[in-house]
Motif scaffolding. Structure first.
Motif, short mmCIF file in Angstrom:
data_model
loop_
_atom_site.label_atom_id
_atom_site.label_comp_id
_atom_site.label_asym_id
_atom_site.label_seq_id
_atom_site.Cartn_x
_atom_site.Cartn_y
_atom_site.Cartn_z
N TYR A 25 0.83 -1.20 0.00
CA TYR A 25 0.00 0.00 0.00
C TYR A 25 0.87 1.25 0.00
CZ TYR A 25 -3.65 3.34 1.21
OH TYR A 25 -4.51 4.42 1.20
N LYS A 37 1.50 -4.98 -8.06
CA LYS A 37 0.05 -5.09 -8.14
C LYS A 37 -0.55 -5.78 -6.92
CE LYS A 37 -0.08 -3.08 -12.03
NZ LYS A 37 0.19 -1.67 -11.75
N ASN A 38 -1.83 -5.47 -6.70
CA ASN A 38 -2.58 -6.09 -5.63
C ASN A 38 -3.69 -6.94 -6.24
OD1 ASN A 38 -4.31 -6.82 -3.61
ND2 ASN A 38 -4.50 -4.77 -2.71
N ALA A 39 -3.50 -8.26 -6.23
CA ALA A 39 -4.53 -9.12 -6.79
C ALA A 39 -5.17 -10.02 -5.74
CB ALA A 39 -3.96 -9.97 -7.93
N CYS A 40 -4.61 -10.07 -4.53
CA CYS A 40 -5.25 -10.93 -3.52
C CYS A 40 -5.05 -10.44 -2.10
CB CYS A 40 -4.76 -12.37 -3.65
SG CYS A 40 -3.12 -12.67 -2.97
N GLU A 41 -3.95 -9.77 -1.83
CA GLU A 41 -3.62 -9.29 -0.48
C GLU A 41 -3.56 -10.41 0.54
OE1 GLU A 41 -6.21 -5.87 -0.06
OE2 GLU A 41 -4.62 -4.82 1.05
N GLN A 42 -3.28 -11.60 0.06
CA GLN A 42 -3.22 -12.74 0.98
C GLN A 42 -1.99 -13.60 0.74
OE1 GLN A 42 -6.94 -14.88 0.60
NE2 GLN A 42 -7.57 -14.07 2.59
N GLU A 44 -1.17 -15.06 -1.99
CA GLU A 44 -1.49 -16.21 -2.83
C GLU A 44 -1.13 -16.04 -4.30
OE1 GLU A 44 -2.46 -19.08 -1.83
OE2 GLU A 44 -3.07 -18.68 0.24
N PHE A 101 -1.13 -8.01 -15.65
CA PHE A 101 -1.31 -7.73 -14.22
C PHE A 101 -0.39 -8.60 -13.37
CE2 PHE A 101 -3.66 -6.77 -10.31
CZ PHE A 101 -4.04 -5.46 -10.55
N LEU A 133 0.54 -16.34 -9.79
CA LEU A 133 -0.59 -16.73 -10.63
C LEU A 133 -0.65 -15.86 -11.88
CD1 LEU A 133 -3.44 -17.09 -7.97
CD2 LEU A 133 -2.05 -18.90 -9.01
N CYS A 134 -0.99 -16.51 -13.00
CA CYS A 134 -1.31 -15.78 -14.22
C CYS A 134 -2.58 -16.41 -14.77
CB CYS A 134 -0.18 -15.89 -15.24
SG CYS A 134 -0.66 -15.20 -16.85
N TYR B 42 -3.45 0.60 -14.85
CA TYR B 42 -4.70 -0.15 -14.68
C TYR B 42 -5.68 0.74 -13.90
CZ TYR B 42 -1.83 -4.07 -16.08
OH TYR B 42 -1.00 -4.89 -16.80
N LEU B 216 -6.93 -11.32 -12.82
CA LEU B 216 -6.05 -10.94 -11.71
C LEU B 216 -6.26 -9.50 -11.23
CD1 LEU B 216 -2.54 -12.48 -11.53
CD2 LEU B 216 -4.74 -13.36 -10.83
N PRO B 218 -8.51 -6.83 -9.97
CA PRO B 218 -9.89 -6.67 -9.50
C PRO B 218 -10.58 -5.43 -10.08
CG PRO B 218 -8.42 -7.12 -7.66
CD PRO B 218 -7.56 -6.84 -8.85
N GLY B 266 -6.99 -5.63 -16.19
CA GLY B 266 -6.20 -6.80 -15.78
C GLY B 266 -6.97 -8.09 -16.00
N ARG B 298 -9.83 -8.87 -3.38
CA ARG B 298 -10.16 -10.15 -3.99
C ARG B 298 -11.49 -10.70 -3.47
NH1 ARG B 298 -9.79 -11.97 -8.60
NH2 ARG B 298 -7.84 -10.82 -8.60
N PHE B 720 -8.33 -16.48 -3.01
CA PHE B 720 -7.41 -17.32 -3.76
C PHE B 720 -6.77 -18.40 -2.88
CE2 PHE B 720 -6.41 -14.29 -7.56
CZ PHE B 720 -7.58 -14.71 -8.18
#
Ligand code: FES
Ligand code: FES
Lengths: 160, 790
Positions: A25, A37-42, A44, A101, A133-134, B42, B216, B218, B266, B298, B720
């Motif tokens: 952040y 990039k932020n795609a899950c914040e976990q 994963e 992404f 992940l892609c 993005y 990917l 969001p 994305g 997510r 995920f």
């Protein structure tokens, strides 16, 4: 709180950082570096991967405070000057970028792999990138890109 | 004007020098460099100085009446600038892709878990989230309707035998979720004899779980209030103009006051065809007078977009002893969830293509789309066809076994080809190399078995480095499947795209600008647009204008349609620009020249060679043309027999899967996926391969990994961590052969590419697991316990 760190070789300071903010952040929203990039914040997906003192980490899982005084390198800091880094160039040429992404995280992870392993086998590449992940590419062209980058980086440039 | 000093007669091609990066070349994407440096913006990267963050409060309940909403406490939180509910929607509080049935913000009732109820704008996203928790919504909770057959009052199947189970107590009259009842669409096909007889008959029931697009990046965007009282919205989406219409209606503003620009996307895969944060951000921006950014995390993304329809399917296939299909009967129920989204089109595809690319004289299909209180379902890559393929391809294998025939042979004996009649009575009027796709797969070498005597690499086995097996209990299976999909919008829809092409001299060199509103979502349309301009205008330098509503609609980036439709529009616009340029050239030359063409920045005549540089001929002139381009019209199908010219083009792909199965633990390792696909003409061959590889991966995911688990209308795995998509360890190497049989009706003969590989890869994987295990496996995704039978 105030946080100071070196980001892509430059001393940076962020003020008014909240306790709960992640390194991701702070990089994205407070330092104007939205490349990660932020795609899950976990933890994963690997989209947020950056170097923290030479080690690739998921920056979404690192509290901003943990970055204090440390050395961070993001996708924005991979290239040296205006030319793309060979890893970036290979991703472009191999068609490993669709929506892109996932790309920043994969680039940092690949950069780290090739720093330790000159000519990784396919199995080693898969293991190294298993946390990224892609959704677009089915990974085949990402493998192509890593092989291409490895080839180019292993062969020293011919002199003029 | 001076006349040319020479009139060469030979080899004008070499004189002109070829244009590079045109149609058929592996041109590089224009946005790739920005994407690898992190500079590509993005939706989630947009930022302005004084922006606020918006968040959505969503319903925790799948079905409830809203007694009251208290926002006072939330509004009092320092840093909060606005809290909005349905009352604050100035226009019509309704949106929807095909039917307007979904409130922008819930009004009186919520129909699914995650339905937007209220909005908050604040200085910091965390303040907004905390404030949203202080909104008090009093729900009167109702029992959700979760079974699509029960929702229609139809008998539910028992999933094993063919006799109907009990009729549910719910009926269309007693439990309507929407005023007009729970049926969204019923499609019927009645072709041939109503009661044909066949030598061999096989039946089966199949179920497909709910898949997520799992793009990917969001949902995200930024709304900026404008001085004219309107709003500028930058958003990651699939179809700017359909969004614009819905946003305008909800805001009560005319079209010209709501301008949309595509932010970086994305990935999409259908999940961005419906609105997400579009209206919400605009409402907050107009209320606060400040730019408002909204980005889903997510978990919210799992609630913030539609999913792939789960399907329940029942098939009966009859054939002669020689393996000729006599009849197919099928019933398919698509669970549309709480709102229609693209359910009518999904039913259309699932119904019309529900028996696969085979020639069958007698066809009886009933496909239903149903409202329930489950999560709304809509577009995802290959929709309708993906679900049906799991059913009809399982049936083809079952039939082959009953006939004692090779499964590929059976498919080839019944394969659709040029001139075949489809179940809707449509004559297939372009190449349909279904049998060739299968035969080519069959001819490919199989991957080697694990070396006898040597210990296999754990990473190559099911379970991987989990060290669950060293090869014992591992059985290899091979499976084939073929699928097809319509390209573009069907059933009489007025499907078009718009392109504006501008040719001018910049810095002494000719340059083209191409402007369309067609969304680039990662697939590479921007590259295709450049390639077509280069080929048609012989100019290397082509700039792709940002995608926005400043030009006419490009239609949706879905249905594998953009290369065909927007490609067609760009080609047509280029042709008009070229005609004008030729007029200008002849004017400057002072005479008429036949056979003019453009190449390498020059105007060339076949007979007279290079006539001049484009830059000289053009001078200060700017040529700009805007074209609205349509594919040939299709027809609605008739409501009783389902007959009609419904689809403008079909696209075909086939897969062979080789899978190792640990039959004791139920773990699988896909060893190889081979794919053959006919693309008519590969505009960018490497991009075609990329689509095949990515699409194949999503099919594999649905076959063995991916499912949104829904219980009582509630999603159990919105992350995920719990919703797994294929990693680089799950994806096998792929062998790919691309065929190019031109479709005479399409620009350059091309065929849509994006969806077919997602249709056949999953059924091939499941067929391979069936072969390895001998189990029926009637439900996907296949779970370990289905394999072990525990
Ligand atoms: S955003 Fe950090 S791992 Fe996904
Ligand atoms: S390129 Fe889209 S997620 Fe990898």
């Amino acid at each position: 709180m105030r946080i100071q760190m070196t980001v892509n070789g430059v001393d940076r300071t962020a003020d008014d950082v909240w306790e709960g903010e992640s390194l991701l952040y702070v990089l994205r929203e407070r330092m104007g570096l939205p490349g990660s990039k932020n795609a899950c914040e976990q933890g994963e997906c690997g989209s947020c991967t950056v170097y923290l003192d030479e080690v690739p980490v998921c920056s979404c899982l690192v509290a901003a405070g943990q970055g204090r005084g440390r050395d961070v390198r993001t996708v924005e800091g991979l290239a040296d000057g205006p030319d793309l880094h060979p890893v970036q160039q290979a991703f472009v040429e191999a068609g490993a970028v669709q929506c892109g992404f996932c790309t920043p995280g994969l680039l940092v992870q690949t950069h780290a792999l090739l720093a330790t392993s000159q000519r990784p086998s396919d199995a080693e590449i898969r293991e190294a990138l298993a946390g990224n992940l892609c959704r677009c590419t089915g990974y085949e062209k990402i493998l192509d890109a890593v092989r291409l980058a490895a080839d180019r980086m292993a062969v020293p440039e011919a002199g003029p | 004007m001076s006349t040319p000093t020479r009139t060469p007669t030979g080899a004008p091609r070499e004189l002109a020098g070829p244009t590079t990066g045109g149609v058929g070349a592996n041109a590089q994407r224009p946005d790739a460099a920005l994407k690898v440096t992190g500079e590509f913006a993005y939706g989630s990267d947009l930022w302005t100085d004084d922006m606020l963050w918006g968040v959505t409060l969503r319903s925790p309940r799948p079905y409830a009446r809203i007694r009251s909403i208290e926002i006072g406490e939330a509004l009092a939180v320092p840093g909060v600038h606005a809290v909005l509910t349905a009352e604050d929607v100035p226009g019509r509080n309704v949106c929807g892709l095909e039917l307007s049935d979904q409130p922008v913000l819930a009004e009186g009732v919520v129909r699914y878990q995650g339905e937007p109820v209220a909005l908050v704008a604040a200085d910091h996203p965390e303040i907004a989230r905390q404030a949203a928790k202080k909104i008090r919504v009093d729900y009167d909770v109702w029992e959700p309707v979760t079974d699509p057959m029960a929702a229609l009052g139809h008998p539910t199947w028992n999933q094993v035998h063919d006799q109907p189970a009990e009729v549910s107590g719910l009926s269309r009259e007693s439990a309507p979720i929407h005023p007009d009842g729970n049926l969204v669409r019923h499609l019927k096909i009645r072709k041939g004899e109503p009661a044909p007889t066949a030598d061999v008959v096989v039946t089966g029931e199949y179920t497909v779980g709910m898949q997520d697009q799992a793009f990917l990046g969001p949902e995200s965007g930024l709304a900026m209030p404008a001085e004219d009282g309107g709003v500028d919205l930058y958003v990651s989406t699939q179809w700017l103009h359909v969004d614009q219409k819905q946003v305008c209606a909800a805001l009560g503003l005319p079209l010209e006051k709501v301008r949309l620009t595509l932010a970086g996307v994305g990935g999409a895969f259908g999940g961005r065809e419906d609105l997400s944060m579009h209206v919400h951000a605009c409402l907050l921006a107009l209320r606060t007078g400040r730019p408002v950014k909204m980005v889903y995390d997510r978990e919210e993304s799992f609630f913030g977009h539609v999913h792939r329809h789960p399907a329940m399917m029942r098939y009966e296939h009859g054939a002669t002893r020689e393996g000729k299909l006599v009849h197919v009967r099928c019933e398919i129920y698509f669970d549309g969830g709480a709102y229609a989204s693209s359910t009518p089109a999904v039913v259309g595809n699932g119904g019309t293509m529900g028996i696969g690319p085979y020639v069958v004289p007698n066809v009886h299909v009933d496909a239903y789309g149903v409202y329930t209180n489950n999560p709304p379902c809509g577009a995802m890559r290959g929709f309708g066809s993906v679900q049906a393929a799991f059913g009809y391809e399982a049936q083809m294998d079952k039939l082959a076994a009953a006939l004692g025939m090779d499964p590929v042979e059976l498919r080839c004996r019944n394969a659709m080809e040029l001139g075949s009649e489809s179940p809707t009575g449509q004559i297939v009027d372009s190449p349909a190399p279904v049998a060739e796709l299968l035969r080519r797969l069959e001819a490919m070498p199989l991957p080697p078995e694990h070396g006898a005597g040597t210990a296999p690499d754990l990473r190559d086995l099911p379970g991987g480095v989990g060290n669950t097996t060293h090869g014992e209990g591992v059985v290899r299976g091979v499976g084939y499947a073929v699928g097809y999909k319509n390209v573009g919008f069907s059933e009489g829809y007025d499907d078009y795209s718009t392109a504006r092409v501008r040719l001018e001299v910049i810095g002494g060199a000719p340059a083209v600008t191409v402007h369309t509103a067609a969304a680039e979502v990662g697939q590479g349309l921007v590259t295709i647009e450049q390639q077509i301009c280069r080929t048609e205008l012989g100019v290397d330098e082509v700039v792709v204008h940002p995608k926005d509503t400043g030009v006419g609609s490009g239609g949706s980036t879905s249905a594998s349609r953009q290369t065909y439709m927007t490609g067609g529009a760009v080609k047509a616009a280029c042709e008009q620009v070229r005609e004008q340029l030729f007029g200008l050239a002849q004017q400057r030359l002072g005479r008429t020249v036949a056979d003019l063409r453009l190449e390498g920045g020059k105007v060339v005549s076949d007979r007279q060679g290079v006539l001049g540089a484009l830059a000289d001929i053009l001078g200060d002139e700017v040529i700009e043309e805007t074209v609205e381009w349509r594919h040939r019209p299709t027809e609605p199908i008739d409501p009783e027999a389902g007959q009609g010219f419904a689809h403008v083009q079909y696209a075909f792909a086939a897969h062979r899967a080789v899978v190792d199965v640990d039959v004791e633990l139920g773990l699988v390792k896909v060893v190889e996926l081979a794919c053959t696909q006919d693309v008519g003409k590969a505009i960018n061959p490497e991009a075609v391969i990329g689509q095949i590889q990515g699409g194949t991966g999503q099919g594999l995911g649905l076959a063995v990994m991916e499912e949104i688990l829904v219980k009582g209308g509630e999603i159990r795995n919105p992350s995920f961590t719990d919703y797994l998509i294929p990693t680089i360890l799950d994806m096998p190497p792929m062998r790919i052969e691309v065929l190019e049989y031109p479709d005479p009706h399409a620009p350059y003969g091309l065929r849509g590419v994006g969806e077919p590989p997602t249709i056949s890869s999953g059924p091939a994987v499941v067929a391979a697991i069936r072969q390895a295990t001998g189990r029926a496996l009637t439900r996907v995704p296949v779970r370990p316990e289905y394999i072990t039978g525990t």
